[in-house]
Motif scaffolding. Structure first.
Motif, PDB file in Angstrom:
ATOM      1  N   VAL A   1      -4.678  52.520  16.995  1.00 13.12           N
ATOM      2  CA  VAL A   1      -5.452  51.711  16.280  1.00 13.12           C
ATOM      3  C   VAL A   1      -4.726  50.313  16.049  1.00 13.12           C
ATOM      4  CG1 VAL A   1      -6.738  51.164  14.036  1.00 13.12           C
ATOM      5  CG2 VAL A   1      -6.420  53.782  15.022  1.00 13.12           C
ATOM      6  N   ASP A   2      -5.405  49.363  16.754  1.00 17.07           N
ATOM      7  CA  ASP A   2      -5.055  47.780  16.580  1.00 17.07           C
ATOM      8  C   ASP A   2      -5.448  47.348  15.552  1.00 17.07           C
ATOM      9  OD1 ASP A   2      -3.454  48.538  18.946  1.00 17.07           O
ATOM     10  OD2 ASP A   2      -5.236  47.811  20.177  1.00 17.07           O
ATOM     11  N   VAL A   3      -4.620  46.520  14.444  1.00 13.70           N
ATOM     12  CA  VAL A   3      -4.832  45.964  13.422  1.00 13.70           C
ATOM     13  C   VAL A   3      -4.360  44.629  13.376  1.00 13.70           C
ATOM     14  CG1 VAL A   3      -4.843  46.130  10.865  1.00 13.70           C
ATOM     15  CG2 VAL A   3      -4.736  48.276  12.047  1.00 13.70           C
ATOM     16  N   ASP A   4      -5.451  43.505  12.747  1.00 10.69           N
ATOM     17  CA  ASP A   4      -4.999  42.313  12.763  1.00 10.69           C
ATOM     18  C   ASP A   4      -3.988  42.158  11.380  1.00 10.69           C
ATOM     19  OD1 ASP A   4      -4.630  39.458  11.642  1.00 10.69           O
ATOM     20  OD2 ASP A   4      -6.680  39.167  12.671  1.00 10.69           O
ATOM     21  N   ALA A   5      -2.632  41.696  11.757  1.00  5.61           N
ATOM     22  CA  ALA A   5      -1.744  41.814  10.714  1.00  5.61           C
ATOM     23  C   ALA A   5      -2.050  40.897   9.358  1.00  5.61           C
ATOM     24  CB  ALA A   5      -0.691  41.568  11.122  1.00  5.61           C
TER      25      ALA A   5
ATOM     26  N   ILE B   1      -1.483  47.801   5.614  1.00  3.23           N
ATOM     27  CA  ILE B   1      -2.115  47.888   6.694  1.00  3.23           C
ATOM     28  C   ILE B   1      -2.255  49.490   6.865  1.00  3.23           C
ATOM     29  CG2 ILE B   1      -1.925  47.774   9.150  1.00  3.23           C
ATOM     30  CD1 ILE B   1      -2.535  45.047   7.941  1.00  3.23           C
ATOM     31  N   GLU B   2      -1.400  50.167   6.530  1.00  5.21           N
ATOM     32  CA  GLU B   2      -1.742  51.582   6.964  1.00  5.21           C
ATOM     33  C   GLU B   2      -2.564  52.324   6.002  1.00  5.21           C
ATOM     34  OE1 GLU B   2       2.923  52.771   8.087  1.00  5.21           O
ATOM     35  OE2 GLU B   2       2.517  52.862   6.029  1.00  5.21           O
ATOM     36  N   ALA B   3      -2.639  51.739   4.635  1.00  2.00           N
ATOM     37  CA  ALA B   3      -3.738  52.247   3.680  1.00  2.00           C
ATOM     38  C   ALA B   3      -5.016  52.202   4.228  1.00  2.00           C
ATOM     39  CB  ALA B   3      -3.341  51.757   2.361  1.00  2.00           C
ATOM     40  N   ILE B   4      -5.161  50.905   4.694  1.00  2.00           N
ATOM     41  CA  ILE B   4      -6.570  50.240   5.306  1.00  2.00           C
ATOM     42  C   ILE B   4      -7.095  51.442   6.692  1.00  2.00           C
ATOM     43  CG2 ILE B   4      -7.832  48.529   6.569  1.00  2.00           C
ATOM     44  CD1 ILE B   4      -6.204  46.609   4.952  1.00  2.00           C
TER      45      ILE B   4
ATOM     46  N   ARG C   1       8.963  41.571   9.079  1.00  2.00           N
ATOM     47  CA  ARG C   1       9.572  41.383   7.744  1.00  2.00           C
ATOM     48  C   ARG C   1       9.459  39.928   7.628  1.00  2.00           C
ATOM     49  NH1 ARG C   1      14.417  43.066   8.781  1.00  2.00           N
ATOM     50  NH2 ARG C   1      13.842  45.237   8.108  1.00  2.00           N
ATOM     51  N   ARG C   2       9.930  39.094   8.503  1.00  2.00           N
ATOM     52  CA  ARG C   2       9.692  37.572   8.323  1.00  2.00           C
ATOM     53  C   ARG C   2       8.143  37.184   7.897  1.00  2.00           C
ATOM     54  NH1 ARG C   2      13.272  37.377  12.393  1.00  2.00           N
ATOM     55  NH2 ARG C   2      11.550  36.761  14.193  1.00  2.00           N
ATOM     56  N   ASP C   3       7.307  37.659   8.830  1.00  2.00           N
ATOM     57  CA  ASP C   3       5.941  37.352   8.657  1.00  2.00           C
ATOM     58  C   ASP C   3       5.417  37.818   7.442  1.00  2.00           C
ATOM     59  OD1 ASP C   3       5.934  35.914  11.147  1.00  2.00           O
ATOM     60  OD2 ASP C   3       5.082  37.534  12.170  1.00  2.00           O
ATOM     61  N   THR C   4       5.521  39.005   6.870  1.00  2.00           N
ATOM     62  CA  THR C   4       5.194  39.425   5.599  1.00  2.00           C
ATOM     63  C   THR C   4       5.947  38.701   4.656  1.00  2.00           C
ATOM     64  OG1 THR C   4       5.169  41.628   6.518  1.00  2.00           O
ATOM     65  CG2 THR C   4       5.402  41.677   4.383  1.00  2.00           C
ATOM     66  N   GLN C   5       7.152  38.481   4.577  1.00  2.00           N
ATOM     67  CA  GLN C   5       7.937  37.679   3.424  1.00  2.00           C
ATOM     68  C   GLN C   5       7.179  36.336   3.381  1.00  2.00           C
ATOM     69  OE1 GLN C   5      12.075  38.103   4.571  1.00  2.00           O
ATOM     70  NE2 GLN C   5      12.219  40.015   3.204  1.00  2.00           N
ATOM     71  N   SER C   6       6.879  35.664   4.484  1.00  2.00           N
ATOM     72  CA  SER C   6       6.297  34.301   4.466  1.00  2.00           C
ATOM     73  C   SER C   6       4.809  34.444   4.050  1.00  2.00           C
ATOM     74  CB  SER C   6       6.563  33.495   5.788  1.00  2.00           C
ATOM     75  OG  SER C   6       5.675  34.056   6.920  1.00  2.00           O
ATOM     76  N   GLY C   7       4.131  35.392   4.027  1.00  2.00           N
ATOM     77  CA  GLY C   7       2.817  35.426   3.650  1.00  2.00           C
ATOM     78  C   GLY C   7       1.914  35.403   4.782  1.00  2.00           C
ATOM     79  N   LYS C   8       2.300  35.278   6.061  1.00  2.00           N
ATOM     80  CA  LYS C   8       1.585  35.238   7.300  1.00  2.00           C
ATOM     81  C   LYS C   8       1.016  36.490   7.543  1.00  2.00           C
ATOM     82  CE  LYS C   8       4.458  31.665   9.282  1.00  2.00           C
ATOM     83  NZ  LYS C   8       5.159  31.460  10.805  1.00  2.00           N
ATOM     84  N   ALA C   9       1.714  37.638   7.324  1.00  2.00           N
ATOM     85  CA  ALA C   9       1.115  39.118   7.587  1.00  2.00           C
ATOM     86  C   ALA C   9       1.146  40.021   6.147  1.00  2.00           C
ATOM     87  CB  ALA C   9       1.661  39.838   8.346  1.00  2.00           C
ATOM     88  N   LEU C  10       0.119  40.777   6.200  1.00  2.00           N
ATOM     89  CA  LEU C  10      -0.039  41.740   5.076  1.00  2.00           C
ATOM     90  C   LEU C  10       1.026  42.733   5.143  1.00  2.00           C
ATOM     91  CD1 LEU C  10      -3.810  42.686   5.138  1.00  2.00           C
ATOM     92  CD2 LEU C  10      -2.523  41.238   3.551  1.00  2.00           C
ATOM     93  N   PRO C  11       1.559  43.364   4.357  1.00  2.00           N
ATOM     94  CA  PRO C  11       2.889  44.259   3.966  1.00  2.00           C
ATOM     95  C   PRO C  11       2.139  45.723   4.780  1.00  2.00           C
ATOM     96  CG  PRO C  11       2.464  43.410   1.695  1.00  2.00           C
ATOM     97  CD  PRO C  11       1.228  43.048   2.620  1.00  2.00           C
ATOM     98  N   LEU C  12       3.190  46.083   5.652  1.00  2.00           N
ATOM     99  CA  LEU C  12       2.916  47.477   6.448  1.00  2.00           C
ATOM    100  C   LEU C  12       1.960  48.605   5.674  1.00  2.00           C
ATOM    101  CD1 LEU C  12       2.954  48.874   9.202  1.00  2.00           C
ATOM    102  CD2 LEU C  12       5.089  49.594   8.688  1.00  2.00           C
ATOM    103  N   ARG C  13       2.486  48.892   4.551  1.00  2.00           N
ATOM    104  CA  ARG C  13       1.998  49.941   3.641  1.00  2.00           C
ATOM    105  C   ARG C  13       0.538  49.500   3.332  1.00  2.00           C
ATOM    106  NH1 ARG C  13       4.875  52.631   5.516  1.00  2.00           N
ATOM    107  NH2 ARG C  13       7.163  52.876   4.872  1.00  2.00           N
TER     108      ARG C  13
END
Length: 111
Positions: A97-101, A47-50, A33-45
């Motif tokens: 499946v491992d994905v770069d966040a 990532i899942e769509a990809i 949650r912190r990484d997504t809110q700070s813009g470091k990571a893509l939102p899980l949804r």
């Protein structure tokens, strides 16, 4: 009579306990949650769509005949690697499946 009143008071005290005090936290979920809110990571949804688009068969939730489809079991987040691991099952076999966040790039597929 005193026992009944004591039991009722105890029951009221338990019910009156605030929910956050009873809730448990998940450090990996908090980090995601912190990484997504700070813009470091893509939102899980996102990532899942990809990842869902890269599967060789549809998700079971998207088809009526579930003979040859992937059942999505859920994600796990690795804060140090900044990667998600999505877990699927198809025909009694588990696939990770491992994905770069940060980018959404699929890093690895393991069965």
């Amino acid at each position: 009579m005193k026992r009944i009143i004591a039991s009722l008071l105890l029951g009221c005290a338990i019910v009156a306990t605030p929910a956050p005090a009873l809730a448990q936290t998940n450090p990996a979920q908090d980090a995601a949650r912190r990484d997504t809110q700070s813009g470091k990571a893509l939102p899980l949804r996102q990532i899942e769509a990809i990842v869902f688009r890269t599967l060789s068969a549809p998700l079971c939730s998207n088809v009526r005949n579930s003979d040859n489809c992937y059942e999505y079991l859920g994600p796990a987040y690795d804060q140090r690697a900044m990667a998600y691991r999505l877990k699927f099952m198809r025909n009694s076999r588990v696939t990770f499946v491992d994905v770069d966040a940060r980018t959404g790039r699929v890093l690895n597929r393991a069965r």
